[in-house]
Design a protein around this motif. Sequence first.
Motif, PDB file in Angstrom:
ATOM      1  N   ALA A  88      12.949  32.681   8.244  1.00  0.00           N
ATOM      2  CA  ALA A  88      13.955  31.381   7.881  1.00  0.00           C
ATOM      3  C   ALA A  88      15.107  31.223   9.175  1.00  0.00           C
ATOM      4  O   ALA A  88      15.473  30.081   9.582  1.00  0.00           O
ATOM      5  N   LYS A  89      15.564  32.419   9.501  1.00  0.00           N
ATOM      6  CA  LYS A  89      16.609  32.336  10.609  1.00  0.00           C
ATOM      7  C   LYS A  89      15.895  31.696  11.832  1.00  0.00           C
ATOM      8  O   LYS A  89      16.377  31.045  12.496  1.00  0.00           O
ATOM      9  N   LYS A  90      14.896  32.204  12.208  1.00  0.00           N
ATOM     10  CA  LYS A  90      13.797  31.487  13.242  1.00  0.00           C
ATOM     11  C   LYS A  90      13.781  30.081  13.263  1.00  0.00           C
ATOM     12  O   LYS A  90      13.715  29.443  14.346  1.00  0.00           O
ATOM     13  N   THR A  91      13.406  29.805  11.927  1.00  0.00           N
ATOM     14  CA  THR A  91      13.225  28.194  11.809  1.00  0.00           C
ATOM     15  C   THR A  91      14.353  27.628  11.658  1.00  0.00           C
ATOM     16  O   THR A  91      14.414  26.262  11.343  1.00  0.00           O
ATOM     17  N   LYS A  92      15.485  28.168  11.648  1.00  0.00           N
ATOM     18  CA  LYS A  92      16.845  27.490  11.785  1.00  0.00           C
ATOM     19  C   LYS A  92      17.079  26.937  10.236  1.00  0.00           C
ATOM     20  O   LYS A  92      17.964  25.863  10.012  1.00  0.00           O
ATOM     21  N   LYS A 150       7.656  41.967  26.621  1.00  0.00           N
ATOM     22  CA  LYS A 150       8.769  42.196  26.058  1.00  0.00           C
ATOM     23  C   LYS A 150       9.395  41.150  25.241  1.00  0.00           C
ATOM     24  O   LYS A 150       9.159  39.711  25.706  1.00  0.00           O
ATOM     25  N   GLU A 151       9.867  41.212  24.009  1.00  0.00           N
ATOM     26  CA  GLU A 151      10.238  40.040  23.209  1.00  0.00           C
ATOM     27  C   GLU A 151      11.519  39.249  24.067  1.00  0.00           C
ATOM     28  O   GLU A 151      11.660  37.947  23.911  1.00  0.00           O
ATOM     29  N   ASP A 152      12.427  40.083  24.569  1.00  0.00           N
ATOM     30  CA  ASP A 152      13.363  39.155  25.533  1.00  0.00           C
ATOM     31  C   ASP A 152      13.159  39.167  26.864  1.00  0.00           C
ATOM     32  O   ASP A 152      13.988  38.791  27.661  1.00  0.00           O
ATOM     33  N   ALA A 153      11.832  38.957  27.171  1.00  0.00           N
ATOM     34  CA  ALA A 153      11.643  38.755  28.932  1.00  0.00           C
ATOM     35  C   ALA A 153      12.077  37.335  29.253  1.00  0.00           C
ATOM     36  O   ALA A 153      12.549  37.450  30.501  1.00  0.00           O
ATOM     37  N   ILE A 154      12.178  36.431  28.389  1.00  0.00           N
ATOM     38  CA  ILE A 154      12.568  35.168  29.002  1.00  0.00           C
ATOM     39  C   ILE A 154      14.073  35.332  29.269  1.00  0.00           C
ATOM     40  O   ILE A 154      14.602  34.941  30.517  1.00  0.00           O
ATOM     41  N   TRP A 155      14.900  36.049  28.564  1.00  0.00           N
ATOM     42  CA  TRP A 155      16.294  36.068  28.643  1.00  0.00           C
ATOM     43  C   TRP A 155      16.321  36.841  30.001  1.00  0.00           C
ATOM     44  O   TRP A 155      17.558  36.832  30.445  1.00  0.00           O
ATOM     45  N   ILE A 156      15.935  37.962  30.048  1.00  0.00           N
ATOM     46  CA  ILE A 156      15.983  38.779  31.410  1.00  0.00           C
ATOM     47  C   ILE A 156      15.758  38.069  32.487  1.00  0.00           C
ATOM     48  O   ILE A 156      16.587  37.989  33.535  1.00  0.00           O
ATOM     49  N   LYS A 187       7.232  27.958  28.444  1.00  0.00           N
ATOM     50  CA  LYS A 187       6.075  27.136  27.710  1.00  0.00           C
ATOM     51  C   LYS A 187       4.964  27.962  27.073  1.00  0.00           C
ATOM     52  O   LYS A 187       4.143  27.424  25.967  1.00  0.00           O
ATOM     53  N   ALA A 188       4.609  29.055  27.707  1.00  0.00           N
ATOM     54  CA  ALA A 188       3.513  29.765  26.990  1.00  0.00           C
ATOM     55  C   ALA A 188       3.791  30.303  25.815  1.00  0.00           C
ATOM     56  O   ALA A 188       3.056  30.559  25.119  1.00  0.00           O
ATOM     57  N   LYS A 189       5.230  30.805  25.520  1.00  0.00           N
ATOM     58  CA  LYS A 189       5.636  31.127  24.199  1.00  0.00           C
ATOM     59  C   LYS A 189       6.236  30.246  23.321  1.00  0.00           C
ATOM     60  O   LYS A 189       6.528  30.503  22.450  1.00  0.00           O
ATOM     61  N   ASN A 190       6.006  28.642  23.766  1.00  0.00           N
ATOM     62  CA  ASN A 190       6.644  27.764  23.010  1.00  0.00           C
ATOM     63  C   ASN A 190       8.288  28.093  22.503  1.00  0.00           C
ATOM     64  O   ASN A 190       8.514  27.684  21.424  1.00  0.00           O
ATOM     65  N   ASP A 191       8.797  28.490  23.631  1.00  0.00           N
ATOM     66  CA  ASP A 191      10.192  28.675  23.391  1.00  0.00           C
ATOM     67  C   ASP A 191      11.353  27.632  24.116  1.00  0.00           C
ATOM     68  O   ASP A 191      11.466  27.661  25.270  1.00  0.00           O
ATOM     69  N   THR A 192      11.948  26.792  23.371  1.00  0.00           N
ATOM     70  CA  THR A 192      12.510  25.571  23.638  1.00  0.00           C
ATOM     71  C   THR A 192      14.209  26.188  23.898  1.00  0.00           C
ATOM     72  O   THR A 192      15.056  25.426  24.640  1.00  0.00           O
ATOM     73  N   PHE A 193      14.523  27.013  22.929  1.00  0.00           N
ATOM     74  CA  PHE A 193      15.750  27.196  22.997  1.00  0.00           C
ATOM     75  C   PHE A 193      16.452  28.134  24.224  1.00  0.00           C
ATOM     76  O   PHE A 193      17.445  27.750  24.607  1.00  0.00           O
ATOM     77  N   MET A 214      15.763  28.093  27.269  1.00  0.00           N
ATOM     78  CA  MET A 214      16.025  26.970  28.438  1.00  0.00           C
ATOM     79  C   MET A 214      17.238  26.145  28.404  1.00  0.00           C
ATOM     80  O   MET A 214      17.766  25.967  29.109  1.00  0.00           O
ATOM     81  N   SER A 215      17.086  25.795  27.156  1.00  0.00           N
ATOM     82  CA  SER A 215      18.380  24.889  26.686  1.00  0.00           C
ATOM     83  C   SER A 215      19.685  25.557  26.689  1.00  0.00           C
ATOM     84  O   SER A 215      20.755  25.287  27.334  1.00  0.00           O
ATOM     85  N   ALA A 216      19.502  26.931  26.214  1.00  0.00           N
ATOM     86  CA  ALA A 216      20.704  27.675  26.112  1.00  0.00           C
ATOM     87  C   ALA A 216      21.153  28.066  27.599  1.00  0.00           C
ATOM     88  O   ALA A 216      22.442  28.014  28.225  1.00  0.00           O
ATOM     89  N   TYR A 217      20.183  28.119  28.603  1.00  0.00           N
ATOM     90  CA  TYR A 217      20.622  28.495  30.088  1.00  0.00           C
ATOM     91  C   TYR A 217      21.145  27.291  30.632  1.00  0.00           C
ATOM     92  O   TYR A 217      22.189  27.421  31.443  1.00  0.00           O
ATOM     93  N   SER A 218      20.874  26.045  30.313  1.00  0.00           N
ATOM     94  CA  SER A 218      20.909  24.834  31.048  1.00  0.00           C
ATOM     95  C   SER A 218      22.638  24.682  30.711  1.00  0.00           C
ATOM     96  O   SER A 218      23.196  24.195  31.558  1.00  0.00           O
ATOM     97  N   GLU A 219      22.938  24.945  29.500  1.00  0.00           N
ATOM     98  CA  GLU A 219      24.354  24.613  28.940  1.00  0.00           C
ATOM     99  C   GLU A 219      25.363  25.664  29.744  1.00  0.00           C
ATOM    100  O   GLU A 219      26.276  25.168  30.174  1.00  0.00           O
TER     101      GLU A 219
END
Length: 426
Positions: A200-204, A365-371, A400-406, A408-413
Amino acid sequence: MEDLTCFVIIGFGKKTSYANGKMRVLDLDETYTLLIKPVFDALNISCYRAIDKNLSGSIDKLMLQEIKNADIALVDISTLNANVMWELGVRHALRPNHTIMICEQEQMGSIPFDVGHFVIHQYTHSDQGIPYKEVERFRAHLTNIIKGVLNQEPKLNDSPVFTFLENELKALEMNITEDASQNEQNPESFASLLDKAEEAKKTKDFSKALKLFGEAKTYAEKNMTLKDNLAFIVSRQALCTYKSKQPNELEALVNAKIILEELQPLQSNDLEVLGLTGAINKRLYELTGDLNYLENAIVSYEKGFQLKQDYYNGINAAFMLYKKTDLLKSQHKPWEDLKLKADYIRNTVLEIALNLEKEPDFSTKEDAIWILLTIAEAYHYKGLDDLMTNYEKKSQDMAKAKNDTFAMSAYSEQKEKIKDLNINFK
């Protein structure tokens, strides 16, 4: 082996190890899902933890029943979790044999004397995870151990406690299973309740998540085997409250901060609590300009970074120090030493993140994008635009491969916030 059972006595989720004077965070769910359960599944032995059982009735009595009745008890004493050590003692008192003990390798240097003379099977688990080769090695080793234990003739007694108490235990033989039939009527478990809350948290769907985490907290407060999950649950309640922005963002942040007070965040050594406290205070400062929130964010992020040298707390500590530097400059107050401190943390974080990227299983790794985004942010500070762009591209491809939009949005902010700072970062 069709009708055999294994009760796994192990901590749930991420637990802190202080072995050999070092603070590390080990994901014991990873130990269970990668090293333990697949082995028993392959041997067709039913394998489960207390949290995987249903929640009706008394989970404490259920746990005692499983500790006594399971054909095999596998006990992971990594991090020397108090509940696990207590349950190991109960198993040694209630059952004469088929208790297998395992432990993360580095912990072996600080295990209690009374446990150290037992056979303990070691595995490697760093705070970055369990290496792929170690998964293969330990699964094969554990498979051989289980087969050897089950084929013992005569069965060897691995519990001197049971031998000493055997006569007394016979009188209790029929009393420990009184809630068994009631417990089998409801398939819900503590683990599945948390899984639903996490989904439920992941789907907001934060209202649903908060309801489920609230139920999980109620169970954890009432049952001794679940109480060490309370910090995790309360942190999740605060996170979902903060992210919900209900009834508005400011009130949500204040309410989240109040929830976290239960965990005494300014005294805590829990990295998740410290990181979340930093994030809440960071956003409160941005909304209100209250300098107390700025200072609290710096204290929390810096403490988290000092404890574990992790990239998340580190890069945020650097940013908040830069924010304070900018403020001091605007007030014509001394700021140079503070900027040097922020630069040092930023450069250390960059080195840490680059080393994480070099690990062979990095892409999994689950957090590879964040690294990758942390590396991009660090290069942005240093004015190395080509390297920054390169890591932004890597992050975008992975997102894009992991369908993670959050992410990149957080990084841009965050990138826009950095641009607003009146500081020469080079």
